[in-house]
Write an enzyme that holds these catalytic residues in place. Structure first.
Site, PDB file in Angstrom:
ATOM      1  NE  ARG A  56      -1.880  -2.116   2.817  1.00 44.41           N
ATOM      2  CZ  ARG A  56      -2.001  -3.397   2.458  1.00 44.41           C
ATOM      3  NH1 ARG A  56      -3.003  -3.764   1.704  1.00 44.41           N
ATOM      4  NH2 ARG A  56      -1.130  -4.312   2.859  1.00 44.41           N
ATOM      5  CB  THR A  57       3.321   2.586   2.405  1.00 43.92           C
ATOM      6  OG1 THR A  57       2.521   2.160   3.513  1.00 43.92           O
ATOM      7  CG2 THR A  57       3.916   3.946   2.721  1.00 43.92           C
ATOM      8  NE  ARG A 107       7.184   0.815   4.945  1.00 46.93           N
ATOM      9  CZ  ARG A 107       5.959   0.298   4.876  1.00 46.93           C
ATOM     10  NH1 ARG A 107       5.779  -0.957   4.461  1.00 46.93           N
ATOM     11  NH2 ARG A 107       4.912   1.010   5.210  1.00 46.93           N
ATOM     12  CG  HIS A 135       3.720   4.039   8.669  1.00 51.42           C
ATOM     13  ND1 HIS A 135       3.820   4.931   7.616  1.00 51.42           N
ATOM     14  CD2 HIS A 135       3.301   2.870   8.120  1.00 51.42           C
ATOM     15  CE1 HIS A 135       3.459   4.328   6.502  1.00 51.42           C
ATOM     16  NE2 HIS A 135       3.150   3.072   6.777  1.00 51.42           N
TER      17      HIS A 135
HETATM   18  C1  NCD Z   1       1.767  -0.926   8.273  1.00 45.93           C
HETATM   19  C2  NCD Z   1       3.274  -0.802   8.355  1.00 45.93           C
HETATM   20  O1  NCD Z   1       4.007  -1.081   7.405  1.00 45.93           O
HETATM   21  O2  NCD Z   1       3.709  -0.373   9.404  1.00 45.93           O
HETATM   22  N1  NCD Z   1       1.311  -1.132   6.976  1.00 45.93           N
HETATM   23  C3  NCD Z   1       1.132  -0.079   6.130  1.00 45.93           C
HETATM   24  O3  NCD Z   1       2.001   0.727   5.927  1.00 45.93           O
HETATM   25  N2  NCD Z   1      -0.054   0.063   5.544  1.00 45.93           N
HETATM   26  C4  NCD Z   1       1.204  -1.877   9.256  1.00 45.93           C
HETATM   27  C5  NCD Z   1       1.789  -3.248   9.377  1.00 45.93           C
HETATM   28  O4  NCD Z   1       2.693  -3.641   8.638  1.00 45.93           O
HETATM   29  O5  NCD Z   1       1.293  -3.971  10.243  1.00 45.93           O
END
Ligand code: NCD
Length: 306
Positions: A56-57, A107, A135
């Site tokens: 997603r991100t 990330r 995050h």
């Molecule tokens: C989260 C993350 O990567 O911290 N996911 C995200 O970015 N949508 C949550 C997770 O991994 O549990």
């Protein structure tokens, strides 16, 4: 704050006015997106540097940039295929990539690393998750989702369920929600409880909070049911992880105890903490959050780059 030219490294940077200004901008971006986007960021380049898995991100940031007419250069697997394999430092990577791109999204599995790269970057750096620490943009889109769905933040009872120790998302959510008159209900096993420094920050803001391991009883008071995954990759061993996996599962039975106007949010990915048959419940908003993530990030990119 002045968004233009800023790094976004932590939710600590935002006050209440910043959040509301960003949410208003995101609301405008809903219309821009509905028309298919615009050319506001034409000529701008975003670099996405991901040292940890993401669906997603990374796609959300890239979609947001493309919908505003910008371009993307991406390395979805920096660990395997970047010059870090040749022992290049994060500092040199920051110096290098920032001389090509206008903005960097990063990330990394270790806390503080995005801050480190930002020290050598000559363009804004956005934290897309640094280990268990923070995050920020996920929490921004989560709070935007609550604001959009409930029409307010003040007066709400916000539940956070799961791995509150290792989950960077609940950490960042707390640091944004503390600016509003909300009550927190934390549901986790003792070993995975919300870190003391964050609890302290909430106390300094005089926020009411309750800690429990009993989701059956706590769910009925929540306006927002914030589910999270047990963060397997942060555990020292599979055995250690298995002690906590599957402890809290939101299913149709449990949803019967929830308020009729509650909303369920989750940053995703889910493992087994929300059963699939909850997806058709109108209170489930976790896939709507994906859309909200795009407009929120369009708003953020627009505010930082123009
Ligand atoms: C989260 C993350 O990567 O911290 N996911 C995200 O970015 N949508 C949550 C997770 O991994 O549990």
């Amino acid at each position: 704050m002045e968004f233009k030219g800023q790094h976004i490294l932590s939710t600590k940077q935002f006050n209440k006015e910043d959040l509301l200004a960003l949410f208003e901008e995101a609301r405008k971006m809903e219309e821009v997106l509905a028309r298919g986007g615009n050319d506001q960021l034409k000529g701008k380049i975003m670099a996405t540097l991901f040292f940890e898995p993401s669906t997603r991100t990374r796609f959300s940031f890239e979609t947001a940039m493309l919908r505003l007419g910008g371009s993307v250069i991406s390395n979805p697997d920096m660990m395997a295929t970047s010059s870090l394999r040749k022992m290049e430092s994060l500092i040199d990577t920051g110096k290098t990539v920032s001389r090509m791109a206008d903005i960097i999204v990063m990330r990394h599995p270790e806390a503080g690393t995005v801050h480190e790269l930002a020290t050598s970057s000559i363009v804004p750096v956005l934290n897309a998750g640094d280990g268990p620490a923070e995050h920020p943009t996920q929490a921004l889109l989560d709070v935007y989702t609550i604001w959009k769905e409930k029409g307010r933040l003040d007066g709400l009872t916000i539940g956070m369920v799961g791995d509150l120790k290792n989950g960077r998302v609940p950490h960042s959510q707390c640091r944004l929600l503390k600016h509003f008159e909300v009550k927190f209900v934390f549901v986790s096993p003792e070993a995975l409880k919300m870190p003391d420094d964050i609890v302290q920050e909430l106390k300094e803001n005089s926020r009411e909070m309750r800690v429990t391991e009993n989701i059956e009883e706590a769910i009925s008071e929540m306006d927002v049911i914030g589910m999270t995954r047990v963060q397997k990759e942060r555990f020292s061993s599979e055995e250690e992880y298995k002690k906590y996996a599957g402890l809290f599962v939101l299913d149709v039975e449990l949803m019967k105890r929830a308020k009729s106007d509650a909303i369920v949010i989750h940053p995703l990915p889910r493992v087994d903490e929300i059963s699939v048959d909850v997806d058709s419940d109108p209170r489930a908003k976790y896939f709507d959050q994906v859309h909200n993530g795009v407009v929120l990030r369009m708003a953020l990119l627009s505010k930082i780059l123009t």
